[in-house]
Scaffold this motif. Structure first.
Motif, PDB file in Angstrom:
ATOM      1  N   LEU A   1       0.750  -1.191  -0.147  1.00  0.00           N
ATOM      2  CA  LEU A   1      -0.323   0.080  -0.115  1.00  0.00           C
ATOM      3  C   LEU A   1       0.920   1.352  -0.112  1.00  0.00           C
ATOM      4  O   LEU A   1       0.434   2.779   0.305  1.00  0.00           O
ATOM      5  N   GLY A   2       2.521   0.821  -0.139  1.00  0.00           N
ATOM      6  CA  GLY A   2       3.429   2.257  -0.184  1.00  0.00           C
ATOM      7  C   GLY A   2       3.680   2.330   1.001  1.00  0.00           C
ATOM      8  O   GLY A   2       3.438   3.665   1.478  1.00  0.00           O
ATOM      9  N   GLU A   3       2.827   2.111   2.585  1.00  0.00           N
ATOM     10  CA  GLU A   3       3.242   2.376   3.742  1.00  0.00           C
ATOM     11  C   GLU A   3       4.228   1.730   3.993  1.00  0.00           C
ATOM     12  O   GLU A   3       4.528   0.668   4.211  1.00  0.00           O
ATOM     13  N   ALA A   4       4.392   2.270   5.857  1.00  0.00           N
ATOM     14  CA  ALA A   4       5.060   2.282   6.468  1.00  0.00           C
ATOM     15  C   ALA A   4       4.534   0.884   7.283  1.00  0.00           C
ATOM     16  O   ALA A   4       3.670   1.620   8.000  1.00  0.00           O
ATOM     17  N   PRO A   5       4.862   0.012   7.506  1.00  0.00           N
ATOM     18  CA  PRO A   5       5.027  -1.326   8.430  1.00  0.00           C
ATOM     19  C   PRO A   5       4.791  -1.082   9.848  1.00  0.00           C
ATOM     20  O   PRO A   5       4.958   0.001  10.819  1.00  0.00           O
ATOM     21  N   HIS A   6       3.650  -1.107  10.420  1.00  0.00           N
ATOM     22  CA  HIS A   6       2.827  -1.001  11.387  1.00  0.00           C
ATOM     23  C   HIS A   6       3.598  -1.056  12.491  1.00  0.00           C
ATOM     24  O   HIS A   6       4.665  -2.162  13.081  1.00  0.00           O
ATOM     25  N   ALA A   7       4.119  -0.204  13.511  1.00  0.00           N
ATOM     26  CA  ALA A   7       4.624  -0.256  15.019  1.00  0.00           C
ATOM     27  C   ALA A   7       4.591  -2.168  15.709  1.00  0.00           C
ATOM     28  O   ALA A   7       5.211  -2.677  15.982  1.00  0.00           O
ATOM     29  N   GLN A   8       2.879  -1.711  15.943  1.00  0.00           N
ATOM     30  CA  GLN A   8       2.648  -2.854  16.436  1.00  0.00           C
ATOM     31  C   GLN A   8       2.664  -4.346  15.952  1.00  0.00           C
ATOM     32  O   GLN A   8       3.186  -5.417  16.308  1.00  0.00           O
ATOM     33  N   ASP A   9       2.447  -4.391  14.484  1.00  0.00           N
ATOM     34  CA  ASP A   9       3.137  -5.886  14.076  1.00  0.00           C
ATOM     35  C   ASP A   9       4.735  -5.696  14.357  1.00  0.00           C
ATOM     36  O   ASP A   9       5.116  -6.831  14.391  1.00  0.00           O
ATOM     37  N   VAL A  10       5.874  -4.579  13.676  1.00  0.00           N
ATOM     38  CA  VAL A  10       6.660  -4.672  14.138  1.00  0.00           C
ATOM     39  C   VAL A  10       7.137  -5.067  15.272  1.00  0.00           C
ATOM     40  O   VAL A  10       8.109  -6.211  15.899  1.00  0.00           O
ATOM     41  N   VAL A  11       6.522  -4.929  16.440  1.00  0.00           N
ATOM     42  CA  VAL A  11       7.489  -5.493  18.565  1.00  0.00           C
ATOM     43  C   VAL A  11       6.402  -6.204  18.479  1.00  0.00           C
ATOM     44  O   VAL A  11       7.343  -7.365  19.481  1.00  0.00           O
ATOM     45  N   LEU A  12       5.557  -7.145  17.778  1.00  0.00           N
ATOM     46  CA  LEU A  12       4.798  -8.697  17.939  1.00  0.00           C
ATOM     47  C   LEU A  12       5.987  -9.613  17.429  1.00  0.00           C
ATOM     48  O   LEU A  12       5.598 -10.169  18.026  1.00  0.00           O
ATOM     49  N   LEU A  13       6.238  -9.148  15.974  1.00  0.00           N
ATOM     50  CA  LEU A  13       7.556 -10.644  15.576  1.00  0.00           C
ATOM     51  C   LEU A  13       8.719 -10.208  16.526  1.00  0.00           C
ATOM     52  O   LEU A  13       9.086 -11.196  16.693  1.00  0.00           O
ATOM     53  N   VAL A  14       9.806  -9.188  16.935  1.00  0.00           N
ATOM     54  CA  VAL A  14      10.355  -8.926  17.919  1.00  0.00           C
ATOM     55  C   VAL A  14      10.248  -9.546  18.770  1.00  0.00           C
ATOM     56  O   VAL A  14      11.187 -10.393  19.077  1.00  0.00           O
ATOM     57  N   GLY A  15       9.331  -9.522  19.447  1.00  0.00           N
ATOM     58  CA  GLY A  15       8.569 -10.643  20.800  1.00  0.00           C
ATOM     59  C   GLY A  15       8.763 -11.356  20.776  1.00  0.00           C
ATOM     60  O   GLY A  15       8.984 -12.776  21.274  1.00  0.00           O
ATOM     61  N   TYR A  16       7.705 -12.185  19.790  1.00  0.00           N
ATOM     62  CA  TYR A  16       7.737 -13.827  19.624  1.00  0.00           C
ATOM     63  C   TYR A  16       9.220 -14.225  19.057  1.00  0.00           C
ATOM     64  O   TYR A  16       9.676 -15.311  19.446  1.00  0.00           O
ATOM     65  N   PHE A  17       9.946 -13.178  18.173  1.00  0.00           N
ATOM     66  CA  PHE A  17      11.229 -13.955  17.822  1.00  0.00           C
ATOM     67  C   PHE A  17      12.371 -14.144  19.540  1.00  0.00           C
ATOM     68  O   PHE A  17      13.009 -15.862  19.673  1.00  0.00           O
ATOM     69  N   VAL A  18      11.861 -13.302  20.121  1.00  0.00           N
ATOM     70  CA  VAL A  18      12.895 -13.628  21.181  1.00  0.00           C
ATOM     71  C   VAL A  18      12.566 -14.308  22.134  1.00  0.00           C
ATOM     72  O   VAL A  18      13.418 -14.879  22.462  1.00  0.00           O
ATOM     73  N   LEU A  19      11.414 -14.729  22.269  1.00  0.00           N
ATOM     74  CA  LEU A  19      10.453 -15.723  23.649  1.00  0.00           C
ATOM     75  C   LEU A  19      11.692 -17.042  22.802  1.00  0.00           C
ATOM     76  O   LEU A  19      11.625 -18.291  23.045  1.00  0.00           O
ATOM     77  N   PHE A  20      10.817 -17.257  20.571  1.00  0.00           N
ATOM     78  CA  PHE A  20      11.103 -18.733  20.267  1.00  0.00           C
ATOM     79  C   PHE A  20      12.229 -18.673  20.573  1.00  0.00           C
ATOM     80  O   PHE A  20      13.100 -20.113  20.612  1.00  0.00           O
ATOM     81  N   ALA A  21      13.534 -17.728  20.374  1.00  0.00           N
ATOM     82  CA  ALA A  21      15.194 -17.783  20.016  1.00  0.00           C
ATOM     83  C   ALA A  21      15.340 -18.491  21.456  1.00  0.00           C
ATOM     84  O   ALA A  21      16.480 -19.461  21.583  1.00  0.00           O
ATOM     85  N   GLY A  22      14.703 -17.253  22.030  1.00  0.00           N
ATOM     86  CA  GLY A  22      14.719 -18.288  23.416  1.00  0.00           C
ATOM     87  C   GLY A  22      14.525 -19.092  24.163  1.00  0.00           C
ATOM     88  O   GLY A  22      15.460 -19.715  25.179  1.00  0.00           O
ATOM     89  N   GLY A  23      13.079 -19.559  23.865  1.00  0.00           N
ATOM     90  CA  GLY A  23      13.347 -21.269  24.413  1.00  0.00           C
ATOM     91  C   GLY A  23      14.092 -22.041  23.732  1.00  0.00           C
ATOM     92  O   GLY A  23      13.747 -23.201  24.584  1.00  0.00           O
ATOM     93  N   ALA A  24      14.038 -22.001  22.385  1.00  0.00           N
ATOM     94  CA  ALA A  24      14.910 -22.496  21.432  1.00  0.00           C
ATOM     95  C   ALA A  24      16.480 -23.085  22.179  1.00  0.00           C
ATOM     96  O   ALA A  24      17.439 -23.767  22.854  1.00  0.00           O
ATOM     97  N   ALA A  25      16.802 -21.939  22.267  1.00  0.00           N
ATOM     98  CA  ALA A  25      18.176 -22.224  23.131  1.00  0.00           C
ATOM     99  C   ALA A  25      18.507 -22.849  24.927  1.00  0.00           C
ATOM    100  O   ALA A  25      19.043 -23.375  25.327  1.00  0.00           O
ATOM    101  N   TRP A  26      17.247 -22.271  25.432  1.00  0.00           N
ATOM    102  CA  TRP A  26      16.707 -23.187  26.539  1.00  0.00           C
ATOM    103  C   TRP A  26      16.764 -24.473  27.049  1.00  0.00           C
ATOM    104  O   TRP A  26      17.225 -24.944  27.191  1.00  0.00           O
ATOM    105  N   LEU A  27      16.300 -25.131  25.498  1.00  0.00           N
ATOM    106  CA  LEU A  27      15.379 -26.555  25.241  1.00  0.00           C
ATOM    107  C   LEU A  27      16.938 -27.395  24.806  1.00  0.00           C
ATOM    108  O   LEU A  27      17.308 -28.277  25.494  1.00  0.00           O
TER     109      LEU A  27
END
Length: 244
Positions: free
Chosen positions: A210-236
């Motif tokens: 649409l020619g717009e910048a990605p919404h901040a909520q979507d970016v923050v949500l993906l970063v949060g999930y990445f930290v969660l999944f990557a941290g969980g993977a390292a712990w496992l």
């Protein structure tokens, strides 16, 4: 070295390449091929081919990184390969990074093929910067699901990793709106979908279209999930090491 080895192994797997590279573009043609190219999808502001181009490119990247990582890691644990890696100086975070990065590299062809098919068959047109930004956003976003694949590979045994991965894979794809717009969902389900990583993942690409910048909520949500999944993977990984 480990990243290079993982990439070579993935590229030699013809079955994996078919489902991660060819399959998504085939689905795009099935879903959007016979539809009116000017038909709009709900209140997204996008024509149907453009909407499903992002959805299927995201789905293809998801297939490459999630399905590939989870099953491969579970099999490596059973075969003793991971046990051999523990004898080296490779730390848990290094293993997770190697698996995540190599899977993301392999996901790039699946994204590009869907874009080429959409442009050639359904005449999807965008500015050059949009194509580049769209490719970068979907590729970078796939890191989230690559990390999830590593976590599942350590969470599930070789006997159950495939059904577990399939449930997560199709659940996130359907509920996140990759197969159909979430606007068609009941209100309560649509509210849940907005918090899923796949919904935020597709939203990145849709905003760029649409020619717009990605919404901040979507970016923050993906970063949060990445930290969660990557941290969980390292712990496992460390937990699995302590059991050996």
């Amino acid at each position: 070295m480990l990243i290079k080895l993982e990439i070579v192994r993935a590229l030699r797997n013809k079955k994996f390449l078919f489902f991660s590279v060819i399959y998504p573009s085939m689905l795009f043609l099935i879903i959007a091929g016979g539809q009116d190219s000017k038909e709009m999808v709900g209140d997204t502001g996008l024509a149907l081919p453009a909407f499903f181009m992002v959805s299927m490119a995201s789905f293809g990247a998801l297939t490459a990184v999630l399905m590939g990582n989870s099953e491969r890691i579970a099999k490596e644990r059973e075969s003793g390969w991971v046990r051999q890696l523990r004898l080296t100086s490779l730390p848990g975070r290094g293993y997770v990074i190697a698996k995540t990065a190599s899977a993301a590299v392999v996901s790039l062809p699946s994204i590009v093929v869907v874009f080429v098919v959409a442009a050639a068959v359904k005449d999807v047109r965008m500015e050059a910067w949009q194509w580049l930004a769209l490719t970068g956003a979907i590729w970078a976003g796939s890191l989230v699901f690559a990390a999830l694949g590593v976590a599942i590979g350590y969470l599930a045994t070789g006997d159950v990793v495939r059904p577990v991965t399939m449930i997560v894979y199709f659940g996130l794809s359907v509920l996140g709106g990759l197969w159909m717009p979430t606007a068609t969902f009941p209100g309560w389900l649509s509210d849940i979908a907005t918090w899923l990583p796949t919904h935020a993942y597709a939203a990145l690409g849709q905003a760029i279209e649409l020619g717009e910048a990605p919404h901040a909520q979507d970016v923050v949500l993906l970063v949060g999930y990445f930290v969660l999944f990557a941290g969980g993977a390292a712990w496992l990984y460390r937990k699995d090491t302590s059991k050996a």
